[in-house]
Each structure stands twice: as C-alpha cells, then as structure tokens.
Design a protein around this motif. Structure first.
Motif, mmCIF file in Angstrom:
data_model
loop_
_atom_site.group_PDB
_atom_site.id
_atom_site.type_symbol
_atom_site.label_atom_id
_atom_site.label_comp_id
_atom_site.label_asym_id
_atom_site.label_seq_id
_atom_site.Cartn_x
_atom_site.Cartn_y
_atom_site.Cartn_z
ATOM 1 N N GLY A 1 4.173 0.296 -25.195
ATOM 2 C CA GLY A 1 5.131 1.383 -25.222
ATOM 3 C C GLY A 1 5.857 1.497 -23.891
ATOM 4 N N THR A 2 6.680 2.546 -23.745
ATOM 5 C CA THR A 2 7.462 2.726 -22.523
ATOM 6 C C THR A 2 6.568 2.875 -21.296
ATOM 7 N N LEU A 3 5.527 3.713 -21.402
ATOM 8 C CA LEU A 3 4.637 3.929 -20.262
ATOM 9 C C LEU A 3 3.969 2.629 -19.831
ATOM 10 N N ASP A 4 3.515 1.825 -20.797
ATOM 11 C CA ASP A 4 2.888 0.542 -20.463
ATOM 12 C C ASP A 4 3.850 -0.339 -19.672
ATOM 13 N N ALA A 5 5.099 -0.438 -20.143
ATOM 14 C CA ALA A 5 6.080 -1.281 -19.473
ATOM 15 C C ALA A 5 6.398 -0.760 -18.074
ATOM 16 N N ALA B 1 18.304 -5.218 -24.225
ATOM 17 C CA ALA B 1 18.499 -4.447 -25.451
ATOM 18 C C ALA B 1 19.073 -5.324 -26.564
ATOM 19 N N LYS B 2 19.876 -6.323 -26.195
ATOM 20 C CA LYS B 2 20.469 -7.220 -27.189
ATOM 21 C C LYS B 2 19.546 -8.386 -27.528
ATOM 22 N N TYR B 3 18.781 -8.858 -26.538
ATOM 23 C CA TYR B 3 17.907 -10.023 -26.739
ATOM 24 C C TYR B 3 16.457 -9.648 -26.433
ATOM 25 N N PRO B 4 15.779 -8.978 -27.340
ATOM 26 C CA PRO B 4 14.390 -8.542 -27.106
ATOM 27 C C PRO B 4 13.387 -9.673 -27.335
ATOM 28 N N THR B 5 13.421 -10.654 -26.433
ATOM 29 C CA THR B 5 12.542 -11.804 -26.568
ATOM 30 C C THR B 5 11.919 -12.127 -25.221
ATOM 31 N N THR C 1 14.905 -2.326 -27.948
ATOM 32 C CA THR C 1 16.270 -1.906 -27.633
ATOM 33 C C THR C 1 16.284 -0.601 -26.858
ATOM 34 N N ARG C 2 15.348 0.263 -27.153
ATOM 35 C CA ARG C 2 15.261 1.560 -26.464
ATOM 36 C C ARG C 2 14.266 1.516 -25.309
#
Length: 420
Positions: free
Chosen positions: A8-12, A63-67, A217-218
């Motif tokens: 999730g966001t916090l992990d990142a 956001a466009k390339y989530p890889t 993306t978010r």
C-alpha cells in the motif's frame, strides 16, 4: 510470471524513506560540506529542487507504466531501447556500488577497528537482507518500518541534544551573524548539490516497485511525493543542526558528522553509542531498499534481453526476482571482500543523475496522462546535466568508463541474439 501486488501507500513511503534517510544523513553531509563550505544548505536546497523535478517526472510515468524497472521501462516505452538501457545500466551499476558501500558502512559502525572481521560482517549483512527480500516484498516493507523507526529516534535525539547545547559550550558559535550568501564558488555549490542528491535517490525505489503496489496509478505518485517531502524536511533540520554544532569545516573534517555532533552535546555519554547503532541501522535500511530496487530493475532488463535471461525468473511461491537478488548478493560479496567502496557517492550520483535525465526526457515526450507542465521536466534535465558536470573528476571518469563498457557489451550481445 508477474510479481504480486501487496504493497500500500504507507509501505511504499517507508521503503523510499528507508533508502533516502539511510543513504543521506550518515554519509552525504561531509563531502557536500567539503565542496560548498558554509553554503551547504544552498547545495541541499538545489538538490531538493532537482529531486522535485525528477520525482514529478517519475510519478507521472509510473502512473502510466505500473511495472517493474522504473525509468528503464519508461525510457524504452517513451523514447527507445537505448535510452532505456542507459537508465537501467546506470541504476544497476551505480546502486550495486552503493550496496557495497552501505554494507561496509553498516559493518564500520558495528566494528570500527576495521580488518577482515569488518568485511565478513558486511557480507553477513548483505546476505541477511537478501534473505529477507527473498521471502517476499511484505517482509521487506515490515523490516523497513522497524529500521526507519529506530533511525528516526536516533536523529531526533541528536537534534534535541544540540538544540539544548548552551551557547557558551558550542565552540563553533561566532559573534558575527552568518552571511546570507556565503563567499563560496558556484562550482562548489553545484558539486555539493550533486553529492547531496545521492541522499534523495531513494524514491527511485518506489517507482521500481511499480509491479508490486496496489492501485499503482494512485499509490506511486502519492508515495513518491510524501517520501520526498518528509526526507527534504528532515535533511534541512539535520543540516541546520550540524552547522550549529560543528560548522561547515567541522562537518567536512569528519566522515561521521552525526557522531561528532553527538559528542558536542550534553548527552554525549549515552548518545554517541546510540548514534553508532543508528548509523548501522540506517545503512541496513538503505541496503534493504537497494537490494529490492536493483533486483526489480535487473528483472525488467533481463525480460528485455539487456541482462542475462536467467535473471528474469520470479519465485513461484514468494513472487520475487530471486535469481537477480541472489546474483546481486554474490557480486556485492566479492566487491566487499576485495575493495572498500565507501567513497563511491560521486560515482553513484553520476549513474543516478543520468537515470533521472532519461526520466525527465521520457516525461517530456509523454503525450497522454500528463500531470505536470513540461517546463519542470526541462528544468530537471538541465539541472541533472549541470550536477553531473560538477561532480568530482574521478567520478565522471569512472561513470563514463562504465557506461562505455555497458554499451559495448550490449552491442556485442545484440549481434548474437536470435532475430524475432
């Protein structure tokens, strides 16, 4: 096989902060102060501006390339294969050197007397963290939280320790007010910014995890922005604290300015050992994120044939690029046992600044899903080149040599690669 989306966001944010704080606070201030002197904070601010430009480009592209792969994947998609290779090769080589340096830094804080036992401890550190990464990305994020919490407590103690120092006991306090624009060279300020940028490069780790975060993306743009803002605020506070306690000459004179700052305050008797622990833990936090980031970029490059194909394997149970991470651990082990790379900040900055030059160029070329005006990307490209040009000469020479070797290797390999 694809990697699993578990973060999730916090992990990142935690993984990015762990990389930035560990790499920057305990290693980058001394050479930056040697370059810029009393204008250290000007160099820090400039590095922050460059980091902001790069971060917005990375966030827009992610956001466009989530890889997996970060700018390696973005460069290939928006520019061409060679631009992608330039970014990926710079990241893998520069960060492999950084991983060697961080493992030695960890061991130096634990066993300051040096010797073979210090190197063996560094090897043990890299393999221990490789095994954590091997068990899955959620294990990496969990350990990163613990390490970041410990380092944050240590840094807070150093700040309070020096804020509480009575004026008469602070040897570097001057009766003259500090100059608003210190008398230093512009070259020195830019070199300082290039060296301090080493500290900000950790948010790249967030983008390289694009295949493993939920709602990328978010999540990725938010995590990059939050991590960068927190790191910049912390660096500014630490920079002011070190200048207050030691002065720019004092910071430049020691490879461990936080330890020297702890010794200058009233809590020295117990804070100095705590700073040693904090330095070791911070180096481990940076090393943990480096293993994760290099592994994902190597995975992406192997998938496209720019690194040996066996590195493209994903573990069927833990869903991590296990061969890439094990290979990295072997390479770092060899480097640590043979060479002391704790002075590679300039070399690492060379590779990463070119990595972000490609990110800014790719974001500039991007036509859809744009989030930021193009002038930010133009500014980012210009500043990346300026900072590269003002790095220490040996760093530039070593960086150019490594890139030439990589390009020649890719050309030779492409001639033997089967068509189609």
């Amino acid at each position: 096989m694809q990697l699993a989306r578990r973060l999730g966001t916090l992990d990142a944010v935690v993984i990015g902060l762990g990389a930035m704080i560990g790499a920057g606070v305990f290693t980058a201030f001394a050479p930056a102060a040697a370059a810029a002197g009393p204008a250290l904070l000007v160099g820090l601010a400039l590095a922050g501006i460059v980091a902001y430009c790069n971060a917005t480009s990375s966030a827009q592209l992610a956001a466009k390339y989530p890889t997996s792969g970060g700018t390696y994947a973005y460069g290939r998609a928006e520019l061409n294969d060679w631009w992608g290779f330039l970014a990926g090769w710079g990241f893998v080589i520069g960060k492999t050197a950084s991983a060697s340096a961080m493992s030695l830094t960890f061991a130096a804080y634990v066993l300051p007397d040096g010797g073979m036992w210090q190197r063996l401890l560094a090897v043990a550190g890299i393999w221990a963290l490789t095994m954590v990464n091997y068990r899955g990305i959620t294990k990496t994020a969990g350990l990163a939280r613990i390490l970041l919490a410990i380092v944050s407590v240590v840094l807070l103690a150093v700040i309070i320790n020096n804020v509480l120092v009575p004026v008469e006991s602070t040897l570097t306090i001057s009766t003259e007010p500090p100059a608003l624009f210190p008398d230093v060279s512009l070259y020195g300020v830019f070199q300082s910014a290039g060296l301090m940028f080493f500290a900000f490069a950790g948010y790249a780790r967030i983008a390289t995890l694009g295949e493993e975060v939920r709602d990328p993306t978010r999540t990725i743009p938010r995590a990059i922005g939050i991590a960068l803002f927190i790191a910049l605020a912390l660096y500014a506070i630490i920079g002011v604290t070190l200048l207050w306690a030691l002065g720019s000459e004092g910071i430049a004179a020691t490879p461990t300015p936080l330890r020297a700052a702890a010794e200058a305050g009233p809590w020295a008797s117990w804070l100095v050992p705590l700073v040693a622990i904090g330095g070791a833990v911070a180096a481990l936090g940076a090393l943990l994120a480096l293993v994760a980031g290099i592994g994902r970029t190597s995975l992406a490059m192997a998938r496209e044939g720019d690194l040996p194909g066996f590195l493209a394997a994903v573990h069927p149970r833990f869903q991590v690029p296990h061969r890439a991470e094990i290979t990295l651990a072997v390479i770092v082990t060899i480097i640590v046992l043979l060479v002391d790379l704790r002075g590679v900040i300039g070399f690492s900055s060379f590779g990463v600044l070119l990595y972000y030059f490609v990110a800014n160029l790719a974001a500039f070329k991007q036509t859809d899903q744009r989030r930021h005006p193009r002038f930010i990307q133009v500014l980012g490209m210009i500043l990346c080149i300026l900072l590269v040009a003002t790095l220490p000469v040996w760093s530039i020479a070593a960086g150019i040599t490594v890139f030439v070797v990589g390009a020649l290797g890719r050309m030779i390999a492409s001639r033997h690669r089967p068509a189609g």
